[in-house]
Design a protein around this motif. Sequence first.
Motif, PDB file in Angstrom:
ATOM      1  N   THR A 231       0.842  -1.197   0.000  1.00  0.00           N
ATOM      2  CA  THR A 231       0.000   0.000   0.000  1.00  0.00           C
ATOM      3  C   THR A 231       0.877   1.245   0.000  1.00  0.00           C
ATOM      4  O   THR A 231       1.689   1.426   0.915  1.00  0.00           O
ATOM      5  CB  THR A 231      -0.927   0.022   1.232  1.00  0.00           C
ATOM      6  OG1 THR A 231      -1.800  -1.102   1.184  1.00  0.00           O
ATOM      7  CG2 THR A 231      -1.751   1.306   1.278  1.00  0.00           C
ATOM      8  N   SER A 234       1.777   3.968   3.264  1.00  0.00           N
ATOM      9  CA  SER A 234       1.072   3.322   4.383  1.00  0.00           C
ATOM     10  C   SER A 234       1.629   3.713   5.741  1.00  0.00           C
ATOM     11  O   SER A 234       0.989   3.511   6.760  1.00  0.00           O
ATOM     12  CB  SER A 234       1.125   1.806   4.221  1.00  0.00           C
ATOM     13  OG  SER A 234       2.455   1.317   4.429  1.00  0.00           O
ATOM     14  N   GLU A 251       0.565  -0.662   9.682  1.00  0.00           N
ATOM     15  CA  GLU A 251       0.576   0.417   8.691  1.00  0.00           C
ATOM     16  C   GLU A 251      -0.402   1.495   9.157  1.00  0.00           C
ATOM     17  O   GLU A 251      -1.612   1.384   8.953  1.00  0.00           O
ATOM     18  CB  GLU A 251       0.188  -0.122   7.318  1.00  0.00           C
ATOM     19  CG  GLU A 251       1.122  -1.202   6.800  1.00  0.00           C
ATOM     20  CD  GLU A 251       0.648  -1.794   5.478  1.00  0.00           C
ATOM     21  OE1 GLU A 251       0.753  -1.103   4.450  1.00  0.00           O
ATOM     22  OE2 GLU A 251       0.160  -2.933   5.488  1.00  0.00           O
ATOM     23  N   LYS A 256      -3.954  -0.753   8.082  1.00  0.00           N
ATOM     24  CA  LYS A 256      -3.837  -2.186   7.848  1.00  0.00           C
ATOM     25  C   LYS A 256      -2.735  -2.731   8.750  1.00  0.00           C
ATOM     26  O   LYS A 256      -1.903  -1.978   9.259  1.00  0.00           O
ATOM     27  CB  LYS A 256      -3.459  -2.490   6.390  1.00  0.00           C
ATOM     28  CG  LYS A 256      -4.433  -1.985   5.351  1.00  0.00           C
ATOM     29  CD  LYS A 256      -3.899  -2.213   3.941  1.00  0.00           C
ATOM     30  CE  LYS A 256      -4.853  -1.673   2.891  1.00  0.00           C
ATOM     31  NZ  LYS A 256      -4.332  -1.876   1.518  1.00  0.00           N
ATOM     32  N   ALA A 258       0.167  -6.040   8.437  1.00  0.00           N
ATOM     33  CA  ALA A 258       0.738  -6.864   7.376  1.00  0.00           C
ATOM     34  C   ALA A 258       1.653  -7.925   7.963  1.00  0.00           C
ATOM     35  O   ALA A 258       2.224  -7.745   9.041  1.00  0.00           O
ATOM     36  CB  ALA A 258       1.505  -6.001   6.377  1.00  0.00           C
ATOM     37  N   GLU A 269      -1.345  -8.226   3.409  1.00  0.00           N
ATOM     38  CA  GLU A 269      -1.950  -7.144   4.183  1.00  0.00           C
ATOM     39  C   GLU A 269      -3.369  -7.508   4.614  1.00  0.00           C
ATOM     40  O   GLU A 269      -4.092  -8.209   3.909  1.00  0.00           O
ATOM     41  CB  GLU A 269      -1.982  -5.856   3.359  1.00  0.00           C
ATOM     42  CG  GLU A 269      -0.606  -5.292   3.030  1.00  0.00           C
ATOM     43  CD  GLU A 269      -0.685  -3.997   2.255  1.00  0.00           C
ATOM     44  OE1 GLU A 269       0.007  -3.032   2.622  1.00  0.00           O
ATOM     45  OE2 GLU A 269      -1.451  -3.962   1.267  1.00  0.00           O
ATOM     46  N   TYR A 270      -3.759  -6.972   5.773  1.00  0.00           N
ATOM     47  CA  TYR A 270      -5.093  -7.209   6.323  1.00  0.00           C
ATOM     48  C   TYR A 270      -5.720  -5.861   6.679  1.00  0.00           C
ATOM     49  O   TYR A 270      -5.311  -5.215   7.653  1.00  0.00           O
ATOM     50  CB  TYR A 270      -5.009  -8.096   7.565  1.00  0.00           C
ATOM     51  CG  TYR A 270      -4.338  -9.424   7.319  1.00  0.00           C
ATOM     52  CD1 TYR A 270      -5.044 -10.522   6.830  1.00  0.00           C
ATOM     53  CD2 TYR A 270      -2.967  -9.586   7.551  1.00  0.00           C
ATOM     54  CE1 TYR A 270      -4.420 -11.743   6.588  1.00  0.00           C
ATOM     55  CE2 TYR A 270      -2.334 -10.798   7.324  1.00  0.00           C
ATOM     56  CZ  TYR A 270      -3.059 -11.869   6.838  1.00  0.00           C
ATOM     57  OH  TYR A 270      -2.433 -13.070   6.603  1.00  0.00           O
ATOM     58  N   PRO A 271      -6.712  -5.408   5.911  1.00  0.00           N
ATOM     59  CA  PRO A 271      -7.340  -4.111   6.185  1.00  0.00           C
ATOM     60  C   PRO A 271      -8.090  -4.121   7.519  1.00  0.00           C
ATOM     61  O   PRO A 271      -8.694  -5.133   7.910  1.00  0.00           O
ATOM     62  CB  PRO A 271      -8.310  -3.924   5.015  1.00  0.00           C
ATOM     63  CG  PRO A 271      -7.823  -4.863   3.949  1.00  0.00           C
ATOM     64  CD  PRO A 271      -7.223  -6.028   4.674  1.00  0.00           C
ATOM     65  N   LEU A 272      -8.058  -2.995   8.211  1.00  0.00           N
ATOM     66  CA  LEU A 272      -8.739  -2.858   9.492  1.00  0.00           C
ATOM     67  C   LEU A 272      -9.971  -1.973   9.405  1.00  0.00           C
ATOM     68  O   LEU A 272     -10.813  -2.000  10.300  1.00  0.00           O
ATOM     69  CB  LEU A 272      -7.788  -2.259  10.534  1.00  0.00           C
ATOM     70  CG  LEU A 272      -6.522  -3.052  10.835  1.00  0.00           C
ATOM     71  CD1 LEU A 272      -5.618  -2.258  11.763  1.00  0.00           C
ATOM     72  CD2 LEU A 272      -6.858  -4.402  11.438  1.00  0.00           C
TER      73      LEU A 272
END
Length: 376
Positions: A231, A234, A251, A256, A258, A269-272
Amino acid sequence: MHRTSRSIAAALVVAALLTPVPASAAYPITEYGPVPSSIPVGGVCEVEFDHTGALWVEQYLSSQVARFDPATGAFTNFSTPMPLSVPGGMDLDLAGDLWMPQVTGNSLLRVDTATGAMTEFPLPWANALNLQPLGIPLHSGLGLANDIALGPDGALWFTLGGLNSIGRYDPATGAWARFPVPGEILGQVGALFGIIKPGPGRTVVFDLPQLNKVATLDVDTHRFTQYTMPTPLSFPVGVRTAADGTIWVAEAVGMKIARINPGTGQITEYPLLGVNGLLTSLLGGLGVGSIGNPLPTPGPIAEASDGNIYFAVSFPVPIGFGNQIARFNPVTHEVRMWSTPSSASYPCDINVHQPGAVWFGLLTSNKIGKLDLAAT
């Protein structure tokens, strides 16, 4: 700490604020303090356990370090030799002494954890001012060391944002070394967010937020390996190595977390920012009478004794003032957030060294907190 999605998020926030939430009978977060300080807000941030089980608390605004006894709840406060030294991140050496950089003092500080006695070690680079020969405890420079970590070689490794470098100090020999980070520029911009931790294998891992990168440094070969976050912009600020050797990254601006696999270089990556993260955190906060910035901007991150990933939320941004500690399950990818009892508490760092708990500093309320994992 990203225009349609923001509108949806705003609507969810309004809906959440209008929804009554029952308070939990057994809330998992307990706060202790305020931490004694020479000024109203001492700047509680990093917390670190010594070998006796006492918890040391950095106060970077008041230039003090406090010792907390979890058994009695008592605090003992110690001021750094230099006023306005801005003590940074902390770690223990092999002998059990506590070390930290003094950001404005251009030095490292050693604290005897038995007595609280302090000894300064000036950096051998970028010194600009020293009034100690005149009997004035003031010295400064441009190194901007901010965080420190014990490496697998027994030496202390620390960030040097002002010099675009990583520094090394050997407490056994007194030897110093400096390693310029390839390609790093504007280290001064990210200096106060510079974090360094033990890395996978024989490395240390650190962030380069102004470059949108995370890097490792092999303590034996001095070889750097850099990872660019997928990203753009980030602003990676939290880094920590898990038990399986993977590197977890927070990030802040990307909202996110990661996972980096050092063996393959793969970054996941894992979006929050979503209903589960934003809405449930708001509801939880209202349930304990706490409010804060609901945006999931993650900061310091670590794997706790239960194998889950925990991180402070709303950390390194001008609109920070969040009030949450979050958990990410690396298997199910479920996110859960708990609001601190203090509103807009600005969780500044987390510590997972005590099994069954996550400890953290609360900057604006000048307290420390504990998340009881068994109660979650």
